[in-house]
Design a protein around this motif. Structure first.
Motif, mmCIF file in Angstrom:
data_model
loop_
_atom_site.group_PDB
_atom_site.id
_atom_site.type_symbol
_atom_site.label_atom_id
_atom_site.label_comp_id
_atom_site.label_asym_id
_atom_site.label_seq_id
_atom_site.Cartn_x
_atom_site.Cartn_y
_atom_site.Cartn_z
ATOM 1 N N ASP A 206 2.913 -6.584 2.333
ATOM 2 C CA ASP A 206 3.331 -7.314 1.136
ATOM 3 C C ASP A 206 3.223 -6.494 -0.141
ATOM 4 O O ASP A 206 4.200 -6.329 -0.867
ATOM 5 N N HIS A 207 2.036 -5.997 -0.463
ATOM 6 C CA HIS A 207 1.839 -5.275 -1.714
ATOM 7 C C HIS A 207 0.933 -4.068 -1.489
ATOM 8 O O HIS A 207 0.110 -4.046 -0.567
ATOM 9 N N LEU A 208 1.067 -3.086 -2.373
ATOM 10 C CA LEU A 208 0.168 -1.936 -2.394
ATOM 11 C C LEU A 208 -0.659 -1.995 -3.665
ATOM 12 O O LEU A 208 -0.126 -2.209 -4.757
ATOM 13 N N PHE A 209 -1.974 -1.822 -3.528
ATOM 14 C CA PHE A 209 -2.864 -1.758 -4.676
ATOM 15 C C PHE A 209 -3.297 -0.307 -4.873
ATOM 16 O O PHE A 209 -3.885 0.293 -3.969
ATOM 17 N N ALA A 210 -3.017 0.253 -6.040
ATOM 18 C CA ALA A 210 -3.416 1.624 -6.359
ATOM 19 C C ALA A 210 -4.699 1.584 -7.175
ATOM 20 O O ALA A 210 -4.702 1.110 -8.315
#
Length: 337
Positions: A206-210
């Motif tokens: 779903d999403h990438l967290f940096a």
């Protein structure tokens, strides 16, 4: 042992206060099946600190009493706590959103063969560590064979319905830089991850967290030993963005350690900087039954610049629109990649 980190001197970081508490981030213990270079908890298979049944029951009591919306489970590998599944089931029964910060390789550890299926059945949101889509980079940062096991874990989660973009079983990935640099812009990196993982492994998420590497514990000690601690802190300070102050995670979250002590974030937890509660010298989980932390001052130190540098960094990834330039500082004689 870790090198002494010069973080506790007076800081010029701006003062901030708490808002309404909506997330309880609980560290279930420092034991982990990995020993990652960037780990700010210094977790490893040798650690023995684990939250007991009494404190797990108290977590559930606080969730209900305070009407807290989100339970964020971390470690170590939180799943190694023998009370992990009991806590998840109890929180979900209360209608609480549960996040499991999973290192992916735990899914293939002995005794965890049904873990992925359990998470799916409980509707747990999985936030999984995958610091790169390159096998060599992941294994360098996290250990030999970690990439292949991580890919296998992601495939298992996909097969159960995770990461399909329908909002039912959410699968997020976490990126950390390989060395003392700010993460690149989150949106562009997410697009790269989605393209590469789908093309080469058929994996969806779903999403990438940096996330910015914080100069505490194992990563901070590496900076000190390489003589780059001061330059990394200068990088964080120089990239400070005042707009990020409004959305830092500590405004609406309390971090709980394995003994039940309270902190403003898990970075403060690692530095022993206890949260502030009115008339409570060393706040504990049980104090949340009688004290509301809203409006309290947040404990700050120079490491707080890590959450406000550039695009910002929190447990939910970047805080604002990404900055166009990533500055890289090299370890002496060795690049960051």
């Amino acid at each position: 042992m870790h090198a002494t980190l010069p973080l506790l001197a007076a800081t010029d970081f701006p003062p901030i206060r708490r808002r309404r508490l909506d997330t309880l981030q609980v560290n279930l213990g420092y034991k982990c099946n990995q020993s990652c270079l960037h780990c700010h908890v210094a977790a490893s298979p040798q650690r023995t600190e684990m939250m007991d049944a009494e404190h797990v029951a108290l977590v559930l009591q606080v969730l209900q009493a305070r009407g807290i919306a989100t339970l964020d489970l971390t470690g170590g590998a939180p799943e190694l706590n023998v009370h992990f599944r009991e806590l998840v089931q109890g929180a979900r029964a209360l209608g609480v959103r549960v996040i499991d910060r999973c290192n992916l390789t735990i899914l293939s550890e002995p005794g965890q063969h049904d873990l992925a299926a359990f998470l799916a059945a409980q509707g747990v949101e999985v936030t999984a560590s995958l610091p790169c889509y390159s096998p060599a980079n992941v294994d360098r940062q996290r250990g030999d064979g970690v990439f292949d096991r991580s890919i296998a874990g992601l495939c298992e989660l996909n097969a159960l319905g995770y990461g399909q973009g329908d909002g039912k079983l959410v699968l997020n990935l976490v990126y950390n830089p390989q060395g003392p640099s700010l993460p690149p812009p989150q949106a562009a990196l997410e697009a790269d991850y989605k393209r590469e993982l789908l093309q080469h492994f058929g994996i969806r998420f779903d999403h990438l967290f940096a996330l910015t590497n914080m100069p505490v514990q194992r990563f901070g000690s590496t900076l000190v030993s390489k003589g780059t601690f001061a330059s990394y802190m200068a990088l964080l300070r120089g990239a400070y963005q005042a707009d990020n102050l409004d959305t830092v995670m500590c405004r609406s979250m309390v971090s709980v350690d394995w003994q039940g002590d309270l902190y403003d974030c898990d970075f403060n937890q690692m530095l022993g900087l206890h949260a502030r509660l009115e008339r409570v010298a060393r706040p504990h989980l049980r104090d949340l039954l009688t004290h509301d932390p809203e409006g309290e001052d947040i404990r700050i130190a120079d490491h707080c610049y890590g959450c406000t540098a550039g695009q910002g960094s929190s447990c939910g990834g970047a805080l604002e629109a990404p900055v166009p330039q990533t500055v890289v500082i090299q370890f002496a004689g060795k690049g960051t990649r």
